[in-house]
Write a protein that holds these residues in place. Structure first.
Motif, PDB file in Angstrom:
ATOM      1  N   PHE A  64     -11.537  -0.663   1.615  1.00  0.00           N
ATOM      2  CA  PHE A  64     -11.903   0.644   1.829  1.00  0.00           C
ATOM      3  C   PHE A  64     -13.298   0.783   2.509  1.00  0.00           C
ATOM      4  CE2 PHE A  64     -12.883   5.034   0.184  1.00  0.00           C
ATOM      5  CZ  PHE A  64     -12.506   5.649   1.428  1.00  0.00           C
ATOM      6  N   LYS A  65     -14.222   0.482   1.756  1.00  0.00           N
ATOM      7  CA  LYS A  65     -15.591   0.440   1.984  1.00  0.00           C
ATOM      8  C   LYS A  65     -16.151  -0.379   3.009  1.00  0.00           C
ATOM      9  CE  LYS A  65     -15.926   4.193  -0.621  1.00  0.00           C
ATOM     10  NZ  LYS A  65     -16.387   5.481  -0.166  1.00  0.00           N
ATOM     11  N   ALA A  66     -15.765  -1.811   2.996  1.00  0.00           N
ATOM     12  CA  ALA A  66     -16.427  -2.805   4.038  1.00  0.00           C
ATOM     13  C   ALA A  66     -16.507  -2.097   5.402  1.00  0.00           C
ATOM     14  CB  ALA A  66     -15.834  -4.153   3.895  1.00  0.00           C
ATOM     15  N   THR A  67     -17.570  -2.508   5.967  1.00  0.00           N
ATOM     16  CA  THR A  67     -17.476  -2.242   7.362  1.00  0.00           C
ATOM     17  C   THR A  67     -16.997  -3.226   8.112  1.00  0.00           C
ATOM     18  OG1 THR A  67     -19.813  -0.952   7.166  1.00  0.00           O
ATOM     19  CG2 THR A  67     -19.107  -1.710   9.478  1.00  0.00           C
ATOM     20  N   LEU A  68     -15.670  -3.459   8.458  1.00  0.00           N
ATOM     21  CA  LEU A  68     -15.056  -4.459   8.892  1.00  0.00           C
ATOM     22  C   LEU A  68     -14.842  -4.272  10.604  1.00  0.00           C
ATOM     23  CD1 LEU A  68     -12.186  -4.732   6.430  1.00  0.00           C
ATOM     24  CD2 LEU A  68     -13.967  -6.142   6.739  1.00  0.00           C
ATOM     25  N   LEU A  76      -5.179  -3.409   8.661  1.00  0.00           N
ATOM     26  CA  LEU A  76      -4.886  -3.173   7.391  1.00  0.00           C
ATOM     27  C   LEU A  76      -6.036  -2.046   6.695  1.00  0.00           C
ATOM     28  CD1 LEU A  76      -3.097  -3.905   5.065  1.00  0.00           C
ATOM     29  CD2 LEU A  76      -4.784  -5.586   4.344  1.00  0.00           C
ATOM     30  N   GLN A  77      -7.358  -1.912   6.933  1.00  0.00           N
ATOM     31  CA  GLN A  77      -8.256  -1.068   6.546  1.00  0.00           C
ATOM     32  C   GLN A  77      -7.616   0.449   7.151  1.00  0.00           C
ATOM     33  OE1 GLN A  77     -12.301  -0.825   8.080  1.00  0.00           O
ATOM     34  NE2 GLN A  77     -12.772  -1.109   6.034  1.00  0.00           N
ATOM     35  N   SER A  78      -7.443   0.258   8.488  1.00  0.00           N
ATOM     36  CA  SER A  78      -6.838   1.432   9.124  1.00  0.00           C
ATOM     37  C   SER A  78      -5.582   2.096   8.487  1.00  0.00           C
ATOM     38  CB  SER A  78      -6.839   1.277  10.630  1.00  0.00           C
ATOM     39  OG  SER A  78      -7.622   0.826  11.195  1.00  0.00           O
ATOM     40  N   HIS A  79      -4.846   1.037   8.116  1.00  0.00           N
ATOM     41  CA  HIS A  79      -3.629   1.822   7.326  1.00  0.00           C
ATOM     42  C   HIS A  79      -4.036   2.454   6.177  1.00  0.00           C
ATOM     43  CE1 HIS A  79       0.980   1.798   6.554  1.00  0.00           C
ATOM     44  NE2 HIS A  79       0.654   1.550   5.322  1.00  0.00           N
ATOM     45  N   LEU A 114       0.877  -1.215   0.045  1.00  0.00           N
ATOM     46  CA  LEU A 114      -0.007  -0.097  -0.076  1.00  0.00           C
ATOM     47  C   LEU A 114       0.926   1.269  -0.104  1.00  0.00           C
ATOM     48  CD1 LEU A 114      -2.831  -1.023   2.455  1.00  0.00           C
ATOM     49  CD2 LEU A 114      -2.873  -0.771  -0.011  1.00  0.00           C
ATOM     50  N   ASN A 115       2.081   1.301   0.650  1.00  0.00           N
ATOM     51  CA  ASN A 115       2.852   2.502   0.820  1.00  0.00           C
ATOM     52  C   ASN A 115       3.408   2.495  -0.707  1.00  0.00           C
ATOM     53  OD1 ASN A 115       2.252   2.798   3.664  1.00  0.00           O
ATOM     54  ND2 ASN A 115       3.934   1.597   4.149  1.00  0.00           N
ATOM     55  N   LEU A 116       3.806   1.629  -1.305  1.00  0.00           N
ATOM     56  CA  LEU A 116       4.422   1.767  -2.690  1.00  0.00           C
ATOM     57  C   LEU A 116       3.436   2.356  -3.429  1.00  0.00           C
ATOM     58  CD1 LEU A 116       6.585  -1.423  -2.785  1.00  0.00           C
ATOM     59  CD2 LEU A 116       7.406   0.742  -2.788  1.00  0.00           C
ATOM     60  N   LEU A 117       2.160   1.794  -3.473  1.00  0.00           N
ATOM     61  CA  LEU A 117       1.150   2.267  -4.377  1.00  0.00           C
ATOM     62  C   LEU A 117       0.905   3.741  -3.997  1.00  0.00           C
ATOM     63  CD1 LEU A 117      -1.434  -0.763  -4.093  1.00  0.00           C
ATOM     64  CD2 LEU A 117       0.038  -0.069  -6.302  1.00  0.00           C
TER      65      LEU A 117
END
Length: 303
Positions: free
Chosen positions: A210-214, A219-222, A177-180
């Motif tokens: 990003f959109k799911a209510t997990l 990972l979503q937080s990141h 994610l950081n690279l992207l």
């Protein structure tokens, strides 16, 4: 006449046209390339037990797997990559390989292996889209396949159990994610102002996360801390999947035709008014002079 294109895929939720990453890749690319697809969700059908989705049908041809479907669409002259240079094409292949190796295992774990997410979100969603008795079979089968894939790809010695590889797969995913985020920078899409197949793959992988209510997801937080990636997802949804925001402005010719139609209506309205005035003024001394002046105005408008 070209054969109709039919796409079978999992249905949508969470503000997404599909909750399934691979299906989202194909849906996004079809929007980017202008391919007109008839989307047929497999929800509530017996195909949930056997079908491999996404699945594209075109005449007698049946194509599966996102990479193969995109290749097929390019052969049908729906190409979102035609402006890419050779270097950009190579970068596209490299980043897609990175997504598959570094991000996909973490996504599989997040949705299908993490006990809290699976029990409270993933299993209920897929069970509700499958008829009895498949509502018991489909989620568990998907979860088993996800676990097997993670262990096969990431369970090298001495890491053989899922609890031993969790830290590694999430560390790799955050690095990806950081690279992207670094590669996207402040640009709208990865290769300028037009989306390409790389944008379709990144969107397909990131949007459900990003959109799911997990209930539980570091990972979503990141991801939500990387503003340019979240804006990237929101922009594609707004531009290409929102009825209130058409993706393309009307062609110039259509605008000209609309203006010509308005002008014609104005002329016809003026002509009808002239006729009514003629009937009212007929026989009066001013009739001939007034008629000549009105006809001159109409002639000026139509020139």
């Amino acid at each position: 006449m070209a054969a109709a294109l039919e796409l079978r895929c999992w249905g949508g939720d969470w503000g997404l046209p599909s909750v399934h990453s691979e299906s989202l890749v194909v849906l996004a690319y079809s929007k980017f390339s202008g391919a007109k697809l008839t989307v047929c969700p497999i929800d509530w059908t017996w195909k949930t037990i056997t079908a491999s989705v996404p699945e594209l049908l075109c005449g007698d041809a049946v194509v599966q797997e996102p990479a193969q479907i995109l290749h097929f669409l390019r052969k049908q002259r729906f190409n979102a990559d035609y402006e890419l240079t050779a270097r950009q094409g190579a970068d596209t292949m490299a980043y897609i390989a990175l997504l598959e190796e570094k991000l996909r295992p973490a996504l599989l774990h997040t949705f299908w292996v993490d006990a809290e997410n699976y029990s409270n979100l993933t299993r209920p969603w897929f069970a509700s889209r499958s008829p009895f008795p498949l509502n018991f079979v489909v989620p568990s089968r998907q979860a088993s396949a996800a676990l097997s894939r993670i262990l096969v790809t990431k369970g090298e010695a001495p890491l053989h159990r899922i609890s031993e590889v969790e830290g590694k797969i999430y560390s790799d995913a955050k690095e990806c994610l950081n690279l992207l985020s670094y590669r996207l920078g402040k640009t709208k899409y990865f290769f300028g102002n037009s989306p390409s197949s790389l944008d379709a793959f990144v969107f397909g992988f990131l949007a459900p996360l990003f959109k799911a209510t997990l209930p539980s997801s570091t990972l979503q937080s990141h991801l939500k801390q990387l503003d340019n990636l979240t804006h990237f997802c929101d922009n594609i949804l707004a531009v290409y999947f929102s009825a209130q925001n058409p993706s393309l402005p009307p062609p110039v010719q259509e605008t000209m035709d609309a203006n010509l139609q308005k002008l014609t209506q104005l002329v016809n309205k003026e002509s009808n008014l002239i006729e009514k005035m003629d009937d009212n003024l007929r026989g009066s001394p001013q009739h001939k002079t007034h008629r000549a002046e009105s006809r001159a105005r109409v002639s000026t408008v139509t020139d």
